[in-house]
Design an enzyme around this catalytic site. Structure first.
Site, short mmCIF file in Angstrom:
data_model
loop_
_atom_site.label_atom_id
_atom_site.label_comp_id
_atom_site.label_asym_id
_atom_site.label_seq_id
_atom_site.Cartn_x
_atom_site.Cartn_y
_atom_site.Cartn_z
N TYR A 51 0.86 -1.19 0.00
CA TYR A 51 0.00 0.00 0.00
C TYR A 51 0.88 1.23 0.00
O TYR A 51 1.85 1.30 0.76
CB TYR A 51 -0.90 0.03 1.24
CG TYR A 51 -2.35 -0.13 0.89
CD1 TYR A 51 -2.99 0.77 0.05
CD2 TYR A 51 -3.10 -1.20 1.39
CE1 TYR A 51 -4.31 0.61 -0.30
CE2 TYR A 51 -4.43 -1.37 1.04
CZ TYR A 51 -5.04 -0.46 0.19
OH TYR A 51 -6.34 -0.61 -0.16
N GLU A 53 -0.38 4.93 -0.54
CA GLU A 53 -1.10 6.19 -0.78
C GLU A 53 -0.14 7.38 -0.76
O GLU A 53 0.73 7.46 0.12
CB GLU A 53 -2.16 6.44 0.29
CG GLU A 53 -3.46 5.76 -0.01
CD GLU A 53 -3.67 4.58 0.89
OE1 GLU A 53 -2.65 3.97 1.27
OE2 GLU A 53 -4.82 4.28 1.21
N ASP A 197 -6.93 13.19 -25.31
CA ASP A 197 -7.00 11.80 -24.85
C ASP A 197 -6.44 10.94 -25.99
O ASP A 197 -7.12 10.69 -26.98
CB ASP A 197 -8.45 11.44 -24.54
CG ASP A 197 -8.62 9.99 -24.10
OD1 ASP A 197 -7.67 9.19 -24.28
OD2 ASP A 197 -9.70 9.66 -23.58
N THR A 223 -4.69 5.57 -21.81
CA THR A 223 -4.59 4.24 -21.19
C THR A 223 -3.24 3.66 -21.58
O THR A 223 -2.70 3.99 -22.64
CB THR A 223 -5.69 3.31 -21.71
OG1 THR A 223 -5.76 3.45 -23.12
CG2 THR A 223 -7.04 3.64 -21.11
N LYS A 226 -3.19 -0.11 -24.53
CA LYS A 226 -3.59 -0.22 -25.94
C LYS A 226 -2.33 -0.30 -26.78
O LYS A 226 -1.56 -1.24 -26.64
CB LYS A 226 -4.50 0.96 -26.32
CG LYS A 226 -5.84 0.95 -25.56
CD LYS A 226 -6.78 2.00 -26.08
CE LYS A 226 -8.18 1.88 -25.47
NZ LYS A 226 -8.33 2.61 -24.20
N ARG A 232 -3.06 -2.89 -17.86
CA ARG A 232 -4.26 -2.07 -17.76
C ARG A 232 -3.97 -0.92 -16.82
O ARG A 232 -3.69 -1.14 -15.64
CB ARG A 232 -5.44 -2.86 -17.19
CG ARG A 232 -5.81 -4.13 -17.93
CD ARG A 232 -6.34 -3.88 -19.30
NE ARG A 232 -7.53 -3.08 -19.28
CZ ARG A 232 -8.58 -3.28 -20.09
NH1 ARG A 232 -8.58 -4.30 -20.94
NH2 ARG A 232 -9.62 -2.49 -20.05
N1 DSN Z 1 -13.03 0.49 -24.64
C1 DSN Z 1 -12.11 1.30 -25.35
C2 DSN Z 1 -12.11 1.01 -26.80
O1 DSN Z 1 -12.34 -0.12 -27.16
O2 DSN Z 1 -11.87 1.89 -27.61
C3 DSN Z 1 -12.37 2.71 -25.09
O3 DSN Z 1 -12.36 2.92 -23.74
#
Ligand code: DSN
Length: 414
Positions: A51, A53, A197, A223, A226, A232
């Site tokens: 942990y 924080e 984004d 994110t 990707k 994640r």
């Molecule tokens: N779920 C993502 C996507 O597939 O583009 C977006 O958050």
């Protein structure tokens, strides 16, 4: 996996089956990828036991000697890779990262402009179904009906009338370059914060295959799982000036302890993304998407905007007398896994929209190139011609499995 098989065979069996699925199908959901063994190892490490924080050197619990090192390394690598003054690597994923930007820069309410979900935007860019459209006063900009390109003139006009305090750019399902400089001019004209984004295109902004959002935007969010091929997770990049507001919004505003195992895996992914091989990978992702799009056009599919500049293509299935959902389900039966998606000005509902969204990040991680993309476009056409023929779809699935066998995926061990 040996430990897991001994301790919990049911969970081990499900993971094993999912491993096989990821090996044997063409994974073409544009937001998915294959993380490396090194990323997976960090993600599954004993850092999950801790942990922490707070932020490095300012924690609420003891025992942070090595955790601070992990988070500082991830921050430093992120700053270097994206040319940012400040990096917050703690958001649990993309939606929490965007939520922290709303909270940090606007507080509880405010006026926001974002791209419409149907035009390719994201839920957190102001959709009514999300917190963003529920708590904030949102107006959407969109696309030109004829070309499918972003209508920057209409976006400027809307901004002049609505006077947003914050503008979101970036998309989940838009196959073209986004002009961050044009949005930067609009934002400066009305005195709004500009947020990019880049969840889908983060890698392309590093490799130069897509223009970089800095210096045109105030904040970048994305994110990490990707195109970046990390675990994640989520990240926010900004100036030193905005850093206190952003950091306070992430913790303690929205989150508790960071997921230290994820932070370590993000650090690993950032190191990988700084390599020349990663830039080559991103170049190939774009070449592959172009080849896939051309292959689909050659086989009489209709694509939104007529093609692609990035990692994805969006088929307008209505032109073939299909819906996105029926094509997605038939393709899955044939081992081609992608997703139904809204298209701009879609007359159909979100749960059975007109579009079918296909991306190349995961296939490119397997080493596939333009020739394979053309082959795959041909397989999608075969599926569309045999929608209700289970045996034809099963035959295509075998061809897909044969193709996949020649391109082992990173992190997948059968
Ligand atoms: N779920 C993502 C996507 O597939 O583009 C977006 O958050």
């Amino acid at each position: 996996m040996n430990y897991l098989e001994a301790a919990d065979p049911q969970v081990a069996d499900l993971i094993q089956k999912e491993t096989q699925r990821q090996a044997l199908v063409l994974r073409m959901i544009p937001s998915e990828n294959y993380a490396s063994d090194a990323v997976l190892a960090a993600c599954g490490s004993i850092l999950a036991n801790k942990y922490s924080e707070g932020y490095p050197k300012a924690r609420y619990y003891q025992g942070q000697e090595f955790i601070d090192g992990v988070e500082s390394l991830a921050q430093e690598r992120a700053r270097d890779l994206f040319g940012a003054e400040h990096a917050n690597v703690q958001p649990y994923s993309g939606s929490p990262a965007n939520m922290a930007v709303y909270l940090g820069l606007l507080g509880k309410t405010g006026r926001v402009m974002g791209m419409d979900l149907a035009a390719g935007g994201h839920l957190t860019h102001g959709a009514k179904a999300s917190f963003s459209g529920t708590y904030y006063d949102v107006r959407h900009y969109g696309l030109q009906r004829d070309s499918g390109m972003i209508d920057y003139d209409a976006a400027r006009q809307l901004a002049l009338e609505f006077r947003p305090q914050m503008i979101f750019t970036g998309a989940s399902s838009f196959p073209r370059i986004i002009d961050f400089a044009a949005f930067g001019e609009i934002a400066r004209e009305v005195g709004a914060y500009l947020i990019a984004d880049i969840s889908h295109i983060s890698g392309l902004c590093i490799s130069g295959d897509h223009p970089h959002p800095f210096p045109h935007v105030d904040v970048i969010t994305f994110t990490t799982h990707k195109l970046l091929r990390g675990p994640r997770g989520g990240m926010i990049l900004c100036s030193q000036e905005l850093a206190p507001k952003i950091d306070k919004a992430v913790f303690p505003g929205l989150q508790g302890g960071p997921h230290d195992q994820t932070t370590a895996a993000i650090a690993v992914a950032l190191k990988e993304a700084a390599s020349p091989e990663y830039s080559q990978y991103c170049h190939q992702v774009v070449k592959n998407a172009a080849a896939l799009a051309q292959g689909l056009l050659d086989r009489d599919f209709t694509l939104v905007t007529g093609g692609t500049d990035n990692h994805l293509a969006l088929i307008d299935c209505g032109a073939n007398g299909l819906t996105g959902k029926v094509l997605a389900e038939a393709c899955e039966a044939a081992g081609i896994v992608a997703n139904a998606n809204k298209i701009p000005f879609d007359p159909r509902p979100a749960n059975d929209p007109s579009g079918f969204r296909l991306g190349t990040p995961a296939l490119t991680s397997r080493g596939m190139k333009e020739a394979e993309m053309d082959l795959i476009a041909g397989l999608v056409a075969q599926v569309a011609a045999n929608m209700n023929d289970a045996s034809a779809l099963a035959n295509i699935k075998e061809m897909v499995a044969d193709l996949c066998a020649g391109f082992p995926a990173p992190g997948i061990h059968l």
